[in-house]
Design a protein around this motif. Structure first.
Motif, PDB file in Angstrom:
ATOM      1  N   ARG A 158       0.840  -1.202   0.000  1.00  0.00           N
ATOM      2  CA  ARG A 158       0.000   0.000   0.000  1.00  0.00           C
ATOM      3  C   ARG A 158       0.872   1.248   0.000  1.00  0.00           C
ATOM      4  O   ARG A 158       1.969   1.261   0.575  1.00  0.00           O
ATOM      5  N   LEU A 164      -3.619   7.670   3.773  1.00  0.00           N
ATOM      6  CA  LEU A 164      -4.227   6.330   3.832  1.00  0.00           C
ATOM      7  C   LEU A 164      -4.264   5.871   5.287  1.00  0.00           C
ATOM      8  O   LEU A 164      -3.292   5.340   5.810  1.00  0.00           O
ATOM      9  N   SER A 170      -6.914   1.741   2.163  1.00  0.00           N
ATOM     10  CA  SER A 170      -5.686   1.023   1.799  1.00  0.00           C
ATOM     11  C   SER A 170      -5.999  -0.088   0.798  1.00  0.00           C
ATOM     12  O   SER A 170      -5.221  -0.327  -0.134  1.00  0.00           O
TER      13      SER A 170
END
Ligand SMILES: Cc1cc2nc3c(=O)[nH]c(=O)nc-3n(C[C@H](O)[C@H](O)[C@H](O)COP(=O)(O)O)c2cc1C
Length: 375
Positions: A158, A164, A170
């Motif tokens: 990710r 995020l 993610s």
């Protein structure tokens, strides 16, 4: 392979070149080495000369894993070639397969330096890169649809970003990266899904069964053409790992890789005075070896053939690779052993592994996989 040349080159690396290289900043050395490797890889005569000197071949080392043919079981693990610079040279050095990445959907310039450190007494490296990489689109442009001499995995993780913060965000980011590669002309043969990278800017974990299940459901939905292997952590206890494997076995995942870096700064194989030099980071090499071996065996026994196991962590010699294979690994990967012993060691490990298989009466790698896993 020219055994005398490869052995001499390895001795010269360990006793003359390495002491000099180890005086310079590790990241600068890595950058120079990969650029040099890229230049060599662009020259066909250099590729053939190196292959004749370093590449060891034997039918005993060949195997079919997840529908892919591997000429030998020794691969370059994720984290060394995250800019796809070495894709034309690793065959000549002797590798059986290679990994590009970890690559993320968006680029990331890397955590603050020092991102790499050496622990010579511990036979380890400190790693604090946090997925430094140019991003999926740039790597796809670089790979440019070229065909490669050995199987090539793209490792995907990710994006390392403050934005995020949740599992769903993610997952969407990881799915986007897979989609970009899947729809690209890139000729990679398989994927790694890296769920075990430490040192990211936000804490989002896929170790909990529910989050892992959500992620893998979305990966299933992509209907990927190539097999996916999950890069696993080594710091979880056996019960948690079994729980994760149970989730993984419910999805379209070909196998698992054990495993990633050692997070425990108190691991007995780490020399305390060396660890103290680094405030952050995790450790590769010898400190990963024991737990990697244990988890290979655990996964092999627990999954009973439903997942392929790839071994990674602390391989310095053919004996290290062979032990992992006998515990259940169909293939193995390495980085730190090559940095400590030089690139010539890949051919030597293959040569010595071939001799070990022959000594023990195995016709091929597949026949040796899991023979030491206690049932
Ligand atoms: C410099 C460095 C960078 C790494 N980066 C990654 C990475 O981006 N993705 C990943 O899955 N593993 C990464 N790793 C972990 C390695 O792939 C491997 O799991 C670990 O180093 C154990 O293998 P070794 O003892 O042969 O180095 C990295 C390791 C090193 C040494």
């Amino acid at each position: 392979m020219n055994s005398i040349f490869a052995t001499t080159a390895t001795i010269a690396y360990e006793h003359a070149l390495k002491p000099l290289l180890f005086l310079a900043d590790p990241e600068d050395v890595h950058d120079r080495m990969t650029s040099f490797g890229e230049t060599l890889g662009s020259l066909p005569p250099a590729r053939s000369i190196l292959a004749s000197l370093f590449r060891y071949k034997s039918p005993r080392l060949r195997s079919q894993v997840a529908g892919i043919t591997f000429e030998n079981p020794i691969g370059l693990a994720a984290g060394f070639d995250y800019e796809a610079k070495l894709t034309n040279i690793l065959y000549s050095v002797g590798f059986g397969f290679q990994t590009v990445g970890t690559i993320t959907n968006e680029p990331y310039e890397g955590n603050r330096r020092p991102r790499l450190g050496r622990l010579p007494k511990s036979k380890a490296l400190m790693v604090n890169k946090g997925f430094k990489n140019p991003g999926a689109a740039a790597v796809i442009r670089k790979l440019n649809g070229h065909r490669y001499a050995i199987p090539l995995a793209i490792s995907i993780g990710r994006t390392n970003s403050h934005y995020l913060k949740s599992v769903p965000d993610s997952i969407a980011d990881i799915v986007d990266a897979f989609s970009l590669f899947e729809c690209s002309p890139s000729r990679h043969t398989h994927y790694e899904l890296n769920i075990s990278c430490p040192n990211l800017l936000t804490e989002v974990s896929f170790y909990e069964p529910a989050a892992l299940d959500d992620l893998l459901r979305e990966i299933d939905a992509l209907d990927l053409e190539r097999p996916v292997f999950i890069k696993m952590p080594i710091e979880k206890d056996d019960t948690s790992v079994r729980g994760m494997l149970d989730v993984i076995m419910r999805h379209r995942i070909a196998g698992v890789i054990f495993g990633n870096l050692q997070k425990n700064r108190k691991d007995p194989s780490l020399v305390e005075s060396e660890v103290k030099k680094f405030k952050t980071g995790n450790f590769s090499g010898k400190p990963t070896q024991k737990r990697s071996d244990e988890l290979i065996e655990l996964a092999y026994r627990h999954c009973k053939g439903k997942l392929i196991v790839i071994g990674c962590g602390g391989i310095f010699t053919a004996e290290d690779a062979y032990r992992k294979i006998r515990l259940g690994a169909s293939l193995v990967q390495m980085i730190t052993g090559m940095i400590f012993r030089g690139p010539g060691v890949i051919g030597l490990i293959n040569r010595d592994l071939d001799a070990l298989l022959k000594r023990d009466g195995f016709r091929n790698i597949a026949a040796a996989v899991g023979v030491d896993a206690i049932q």
